[in-house]
Design a protein around this motif. Structure first.
Motif, mmCIF file in Angstrom:
data_model
loop_
_atom_site.group_PDB
_atom_site.id
_atom_site.type_symbol
_atom_site.label_atom_id
_atom_site.label_comp_id
_atom_site.label_asym_id
_atom_site.label_seq_id
_atom_site.Cartn_x
_atom_site.Cartn_y
_atom_site.Cartn_z
ATOM 1 N N TYR A 11 0.928 -1.149 0.185
ATOM 2 C CA TYR A 11 0.116 0.000 -0.034
ATOM 3 C C TYR A 11 0.836 1.339 -0.039
ATOM 4 C CZ TYR A 11 -4.369 2.743 1.472
ATOM 5 O OH TYR A 11 -5.306 3.534 1.520
ATOM 6 N N ASP A 12 0.246 2.427 -0.237
ATOM 7 C CA ASP A 12 0.981 3.599 -0.244
ATOM 8 C C ASP A 12 1.892 3.729 0.951
ATOM 9 O OD1 ASP A 12 1.971 6.283 -1.208
ATOM 10 O OD2 ASP A 12 0.045 7.104 -0.614
ATOM 11 N N THR A 66 5.783 2.547 -4.746
ATOM 12 C CA THR A 66 5.195 1.190 -4.893
ATOM 13 C C THR A 66 4.085 0.952 -6.026
ATOM 14 O OG1 THR A 66 3.138 2.395 -3.746
ATOM 15 C CG2 THR A 66 4.700 1.249 -2.169
ATOM 16 N N ILE A 67 4.060 1.985 -6.771
ATOM 17 C CA ILE A 67 3.410 2.080 -8.145
ATOM 18 C C ILE A 67 4.228 1.444 -9.340
ATOM 19 C CG2 ILE A 67 2.113 3.438 -10.003
ATOM 20 C CD1 ILE A 67 0.511 3.400 -7.117
ATOM 21 N N GLU A 120 -2.421 8.598 -0.707
ATOM 22 C CA GLU A 120 -2.560 10.054 -1.105
ATOM 23 C C GLU A 120 -3.126 10.179 -2.538
ATOM 24 O OE1 GLU A 120 -0.928 12.608 -0.083
ATOM 25 O OE2 GLU A 120 0.202 11.993 1.445
ATOM 26 N N PHE A 121 -3.665 11.257 -2.939
ATOM 27 C CA PHE A 121 -4.590 11.301 -3.901
ATOM 28 C C PHE A 121 -3.870 10.901 -5.119
ATOM 29 C CE2 PHE A 121 -8.153 14.254 -2.467
ATOM 30 C CZ PHE A 121 -8.590 13.307 -1.446
ATOM 31 N N GLU A 122 -2.506 11.334 -5.195
ATOM 32 C CA GLU A 122 -1.806 11.047 -6.522
ATOM 33 C C GLU A 122 -1.485 9.504 -6.798
ATOM 34 O OE1 GLU A 122 0.342 11.505 -10.018
ATOM 35 O OE2 GLU A 122 -0.943 12.882 -9.108
ATOM 36 N N TRP A 123 -1.338 8.860 -5.567
ATOM 37 C CA TRP A 123 -1.171 7.533 -5.620
ATOM 38 C C TRP A 123 -2.545 6.842 -6.212
ATOM 39 C CZ3 TRP A 123 -3.374 3.085 -3.152
ATOM 40 C CH2 TRP A 123 -2.200 1.918 -3.065
ATOM 41 N N THR A 156 -10.616 12.935 -5.967
ATOM 42 C CA THR A 156 -9.269 12.276 -6.322
ATOM 43 C C THR A 156 -8.915 12.409 -8.091
ATOM 44 O OG1 THR A 156 -10.239 10.062 -6.722
ATOM 45 C CG2 THR A 156 -9.386 10.822 -4.447
ATOM 46 N N GLY A 157 -10.162 12.185 -8.672
ATOM 47 C CA GLY A 157 -10.124 12.478 -10.187
ATOM 48 C C GLY A 157 -10.214 10.961 -10.560
ATOM 49 N N ILE A 158 -10.300 9.852 -9.735
ATOM 50 C CA ILE A 158 -10.428 8.548 -10.394
ATOM 51 C C ILE A 158 -12.028 8.313 -10.518
ATOM 52 C CG2 ILE A 158 -8.247 7.762 -9.047
ATOM 53 C CD1 ILE A 158 -10.143 6.438 -6.902
ATOM 54 N N GLU A 159 -12.340 7.121 -11.215
ATOM 55 C CA GLU A 159 -13.516 6.746 -11.570
ATOM 56 C C GLU A 159 -13.511 5.291 -11.425
ATOM 57 O OE1 GLU A 159 -14.938 8.133 -15.431
ATOM 58 O OE2 GLU A 159 -14.445 10.374 -14.945
#
Length: 435
Positions: free
Chosen positions: A178-179, A188-189, A224-227, A263-266
């Protein structure tokens, strides 16, 4: 005998007859009789401030007056209670309200599935659908993840103790860090991409990646949102289903209705339970992007997937999201809790504290083994209900109802500090004796 008429103060009936699997019954050894908003009362008339909120199932407080009235009216008018997934007026009103108040304003397009009524039920349905859509078997989840106690959900849960309870191998899952699991400097990504794409890692492309934006049972670990955005991109590029488990972090717990807002994710699939029913009544929903809603009729079902009583209270709960008043309250309380915990860490360096969390889902990680559990025990004795979380139960978990007022919040926080002080004194006395 009416439940409200039970006057015995002893815990013997539970010790003699109830299974040894009981846990909260041991952590809070008293017989509770009444509850309202953020307070509980036991048979002795002792009042407790609730920083537990039914493990997140009571975001709108105990016995919410508006929901209670709607529920009583519905029952007195012989409204449908049990209906499996038949069409009822209660379900229709919920679907319409959820679409108008939650989905449309956020420009979200999801089909609503009603699995069984608990968090693990919605997770199981999500995993099954992801495998059906992709034709793949493996699900990727994360260190410290918790997704439920049935076999599919356990297979993507990280806690060794909980996994051991399955009694059988938990297959078709793979775990990734995880982050910040390995610290701020470890990407981690990048690791996840190499794990998925590598020709010799032994990992096939997953059907889905499932995650909590804030890991509740795992220790109030915040991504984190970027993660999160990068995880979403990993999924899009490889046609992996992204599942957000918002069972505990959703329904306003982090301030916004969904924890992943802003976060911008869908996500392709969103899992909701606990406070979606509003009143503490069992209810879960699985939100599915229309293009992957490929279920055949009855392919996933359950006897209690149509809890009409929960639909009634859920509709009333959604009125809290018709404006941003509750959101503002949570954000204000978030700041109060964070400042209080930060000051606690500075004031008592011996506890080796670390503040974590978002909204009214916050935690204080303590660096002394067994200290958090001791604090919770003393807090209970002083009139505060709270639990620990984390792999080693090292985190004090602060999750009051979102409807708590400033007076109640400060009352609970002061009991928390008093409990920490008591524990520190016991440690200091022990050290004096040893020396």
């Amino acid at each position: 005998m009416k439940a409200s008429s039970y006057k015995k103060k002893s815990m013997e009936i539970f010790e003699d007859i109830e299974s040894d699997v009981r846990s909260y019954c041991r952590a809070f050894p008293t017989v509770f009789t009444k509850a309202e908003n953020y307070t509980l009362q036991d048979v002795d008339g002792k009042e407790y401030v609730d920083f537990f909120a039914g493990a997140g199932a009571l975001n709108y407080g105990h016995n919410n007056h508006k929901m209670k009235k709607k529920l009583i009216d519905y029952i007195m008018n012989n409204g449908i209670t049990h209906s499996l997934d038949m069409a009822t007026s209660a379900k229709a009103v919920f679907l319409e309200k959820f679409n108008e108040v939650i989905l449309k304003p956020r420009k979200m397009n999801y089909k609503v599935m009603f699995p069984g009524p608990t968090g693990t039920n919605t997770v199981e349905s999500a995993l099954k659908l992801a495998r059906k859509v992709t034709g793949r078997e493996t699900i990727m989840s994360f260190t410290n993840a918790f997704h439920g106690m049935t076999l599919g959900s356990l297979s993507v849960t990280g806690n060794k103790f909980k996994r051991h309870g399955a009694g059988v191998p938990l297959n078709h899952s793979v775990f990734a860090p995880y982050d910040k699991y390995y610290g701020d400097k470890f990407d981690t990504i990048n690791y996840i991409e190499k794990l998925i794409d590598g020709a010799a890692t032994g990992i096939t492309t997953p059907a889905a990646i499932i995650l909590e934006t804030v890991q509740g049972e795992g220790g109030i670990n915040v991504a984190e949102f970027e993660w999160l955005r990068r995880i979403s991109e990993v999924c899009k590029l490889r046609e992996i289903i992204l599942i957000i488990d918002d069972v505990q972090a959703g329904c306003g717990r982090t301030g916004t209705f969904f924890s992943f807002e802003n976060t911008g994710i869908e996500p392709d699939i969103v899992c909701l339970s606990k406070s979606i029913g509003g009143y503490g009544l069992p209810m879960a929903i699985t939100l599915i992007k229309p293009e992957i809603d490929i279920w055949k009729p009855g392919e996933h079902n359950g006897t209690f997937r149509g809890n009409n009583l929960a639909f009634i209270t859920a509709v009333e709960a959604l009125t809290y999201w018709e404006n941003d008043d509750l959101h503002k309250d949570v954000m204000r309380h978030e700041e109060t809790v964070k400042i209080f915990l930060d000051e606690l860490v500075i004031k008592y360096p011996i506890i080796k504290g670390e503040v974590r969390g978002r909204g009214l889902m916050q935690g204080l990680s303590l660096g002394i083994e067994g200290f958090a559990e001791k604090v919770c025990k003393i807090a209970f004795e002083k009139g505060l209900i709270m639990e620990t979380c984390g792999a080693n139960k090292e985190v004090l978990k602060i999750m009051p109802p979102l409807t708590i007022d400033s007076v109640g919040l400060m009352k609970g926080l002061k009991v928390l500090e008093s409990s920490v002080e008591t524990c520190i004194k016991e440690i200091e006395e022990l050290l004096l004796i040893q020396n």
